[in-house]
Design a protein around this motif. Sequence first.
Motif, PDB file in Angstrom:
ATOM      1  N   PHE A   1       0.647  -1.292   0.032  1.00 35.95           N
ATOM      2  CA  PHE A   1       0.079   0.073   0.139  1.00 35.95           C
ATOM      3  C   PHE A   1       0.768   1.112   0.015  1.00 35.95           C
ATOM      4  N   ALA A   2       1.989   1.257   0.731  1.00 29.49           N
ATOM      5  CA  ALA A   2       2.626   2.524   0.922  1.00 29.49           C
ATOM      6  C   ALA A   2       3.416   2.710  -0.497  1.00 29.49           C
ATOM      7  N   GLY A   3       3.855   1.628  -1.331  1.00 28.34           N
ATOM      8  CA  GLY A   3       4.446   1.658  -2.595  1.00 28.34           C
ATOM      9  C   GLY A   3       3.022   1.890  -3.837  1.00 28.34           C
ATOM     10  N   ARG A   4       2.048   1.788  -3.486  1.00 24.38           N
ATOM     11  CA  ARG A   4       1.087   1.693  -4.512  1.00 24.38           C
ATOM     12  C   ARG A   4       0.142   2.996  -4.489  1.00 24.38           C
ATOM     13  N   LEU A   5      -0.254   3.508  -3.062  1.00 23.23           N
ATOM     14  CA  LEU A   5      -0.814   4.783  -3.064  1.00 23.23           C
ATOM     15  C   LEU A   5      -0.396   5.898  -3.641  1.00 23.23           C
ATOM     16  N   PRO A   6      -1.032   6.822  -4.452  1.00 24.44           N
ATOM     17  CA  PRO A   6      -0.638   8.215  -4.957  1.00 24.44           C
ATOM     18  C   PRO A   6       0.111   8.853  -3.733  1.00 24.44           C
ATOM     19  N   ASP A   7       1.194   9.519  -4.210  1.00 20.24           N
ATOM     20  CA  ASP A   7       1.961  10.238  -2.990  1.00 20.24           C
ATOM     21  C   ASP A   7       1.124  11.107  -2.357  1.00 20.24           C
ATOM     22  N   ASP A   8       0.060  11.981  -3.173  1.00 23.45           N
ATOM     23  CA  ASP A   8      -0.550  13.001  -2.663  1.00 23.45           C
ATOM     24  C   ASP A   8      -1.733  12.477  -2.016  1.00 23.45           C
ATOM     25  N   LEU A   9      -2.238  11.292  -1.797  1.00 24.19           N
ATOM     26  CA  LEU A   9      -3.177  10.802  -1.005  1.00 24.19           C
ATOM     27  C   LEU A   9      -3.234  11.039   0.311  1.00 24.19           C
ATOM     28  N   TYR A  10      -2.275  10.626   0.982  1.00 17.40           N
ATOM     29  CA  TYR A  10      -2.311  11.065   2.742  1.00 17.40           C
ATOM     30  C   TYR A  10      -0.936  11.718   2.811  1.00 17.40           C
ATOM     31  N   GLU A  11      -1.028  12.367   4.002  1.00 14.45           N
ATOM     32  CA  GLU A  11       0.292  12.858   4.235  1.00 14.45           C
ATOM     33  C   GLU A  11       1.398  11.854   4.808  1.00 14.45           C
ATOM     34  N   SER A  12       0.755  10.908   5.365  1.00 15.20           N
ATOM     35  CA  SER A  12       1.485   9.708   6.039  1.00 15.20           C
ATOM     36  C   SER A  12       0.369   8.456   6.057  1.00 15.20           C
ATOM     37  N   LEU A  13       0.976   7.239   5.982  1.00 10.56           N
ATOM     38  CA  LEU A  13      -0.072   6.222   5.973  1.00 10.56           C
ATOM     39  C   LEU A  13       0.067   5.904   7.467  1.00 10.56           C
ATOM     40  N   THR A  14      -0.884   5.572   8.135  1.00 11.75           N
ATOM     41  CA  THR A  14      -0.633   5.376   9.853  1.00 11.75           C
ATOM     42  C   THR A  14      -0.936   3.959  10.075  1.00 11.75           C
ATOM     43  N   GLU A  15      -1.893   3.706   9.276  1.00 12.06           N
ATOM     44  CA  GLU A  15      -2.234   2.169   9.903  1.00 12.06           C
ATOM     45  C   GLU A  15      -2.695   1.154   8.575  1.00 12.06           C
ATOM     46  N   VAL A  16      -2.206   0.020   8.583  1.00 13.88           N
ATOM     47  CA  VAL A  16      -2.708  -0.984   7.387  1.00 13.88           C
ATOM     48  C   VAL A  16      -3.106  -2.171   8.302  1.00 13.88           C
ATOM     49  N   THR A  17      -4.443  -2.494   8.589  1.00 10.30           N
ATOM     50  CA  THR A  17      -4.814  -3.815   9.153  1.00 10.30           C
ATOM     51  C   THR A  17      -5.547  -4.733   8.294  1.00 10.30           C
ATOM     52  N   ALA A  18      -5.524  -5.944   8.527  1.00 11.53           N
ATOM     53  CA  ALA A  18      -6.168  -7.060   7.984  1.00 11.53           C
ATOM     54  C   ALA A  18      -6.636  -8.162   8.628  1.00 11.53           C
TER      55      ALA A  18
ATOM     56  N   GLU B   1     -14.388  16.112   2.526  1.00 17.51           N
ATOM     57  CA  GLU B   1     -13.751  16.744   1.194  1.00 17.51           C
ATOM     58  C   GLU B   1     -12.602  15.584   0.789  1.00 17.51           C
ATOM     59  N   PHE B   2     -12.022  15.075   1.509  1.00 13.87           N
ATOM     60  CA  PHE B   2     -11.036  14.060   1.147  1.00 13.87           C
ATOM     61  C   PHE B   2     -11.707  12.799   0.570  1.00 13.87           C
ATOM     62  N   ARG B   3     -12.902  12.326   1.348  1.00 10.31           N
ATOM     63  CA  ARG B   3     -13.335  11.348   0.861  1.00 10.31           C
ATOM     64  C   ARG B   3     -13.902  11.286  -0.647  1.00 10.31           C
ATOM     65  N   GLU B   4     -14.434  12.450  -0.920  1.00  8.65           N
ATOM     66  CA  GLU B   4     -15.043  12.639  -2.067  1.00  8.65           C
ATOM     67  C   GLU B   4     -14.002  13.038  -3.204  1.00  8.65           C
ATOM     68  N   ARG B   5     -12.997  13.806  -2.941  1.00  8.09           N
ATOM     69  CA  ARG B   5     -11.768  14.056  -3.870  1.00  8.09           C
ATOM     70  C   ARG B   5     -11.151  12.733  -4.248  1.00  8.09           C
ATOM     71  N   THR B   6     -10.710  11.950  -3.364  1.00  4.33           N
ATOM     72  CA  THR B   6     -10.057  10.970  -3.695  1.00  4.33           C
ATOM     73  C   THR B   6     -10.571   9.571  -4.113  1.00  4.33           C
ATOM     74  N   ARG B   7     -11.984   9.435  -3.966  1.00  2.00           N
ATOM     75  CA  ARG B   7     -12.893   8.303  -4.227  1.00  2.00           C
ATOM     76  C   ARG B   7     -12.261   7.466  -5.655  1.00  2.00           C
ATOM     77  N   ASP B   8     -11.857   8.059  -6.656  1.00  4.47           N
ATOM     78  CA  ASP B   8     -11.636   7.375  -7.926  1.00  4.47           C
ATOM     79  C   ASP B   8     -10.288   6.893  -7.535  1.00  4.47           C
ATOM     80  N   ASP B   9      -9.198   7.432  -7.019  1.00  7.49           N
ATOM     81  CA  ASP B   9      -7.913   6.718  -6.613  1.00  7.49           C
ATOM     82  C   ASP B   9      -7.987   5.603  -5.853  1.00  7.49           C
ATOM     83  N   ARG B  10      -8.968   5.871  -4.724  1.00  6.97           N
ATOM     84  CA  ARG B  10      -8.938   4.693  -3.706  1.00  6.97           C
ATOM     85  C   ARG B  10      -9.686   3.472  -4.370  1.00  6.97           C
TER      86      ARG B  10
END
Length: 184
Positions: free
Chosen positions: A14-31, A66-75
């Motif tokens: 996820f850190a490598g695949r997410l667009p650089d401008d999606l988050y300031e930082s990736l804080t949590e990935v759980t599964a 705003e984040f949720r709507e703006r980033t929907r397609d990328d996510r």
Amino acid sequence: MMTTEEHEKLRGWFAGRLPDDLYESLTEVTADREEITVVGRVPEPRLAEGASEAEREAALRARIQEFRERTRDDRVAVAREAEHLYGRKVSWGVQCGTERALFTHVAAPVMTRLRQPEREVLDTLIAAGVARSRSDALAWCVRLVQRHTDDWLTELRDSLEQVRRVRSRGPDAGPRGDTPDDEK
């Protein structure tokens, strides 16, 4: 449960695949078996000095929306890839200041058998208006236990990881620590 290495690889993907401008930082990935949840930090909105708590809370909630709507397609694009790769649904969340929000996520059914005293606990929560159903009451109980036992659960998960490592070095382990094919 995932091993530490599996979790690190998932987080790395996820850190490598997410667009650089999606988050300031990736804080949590759980599964777990059904779902991968990805949470990242977004910048807090700029407010005038001395803004009230109500203004601050409203600004944080608006930033999250705003984040949720703006980033929907990328996510959605990243989620499709991950779902294909890992065979699990991907859910998203965000941390903005003190606010944390999870977007649409899996509510997996879990079946359990309870004896009468345990059912009475759930029925009391329903009667008190804490929950609408036994299912809601049980979920409430799990969240309460989770909130008050984080340290204990972390220690238990660490212990399970140690058990996995020891088992992988046992007499039935293959050359790389795998179980022989006839025992899988």
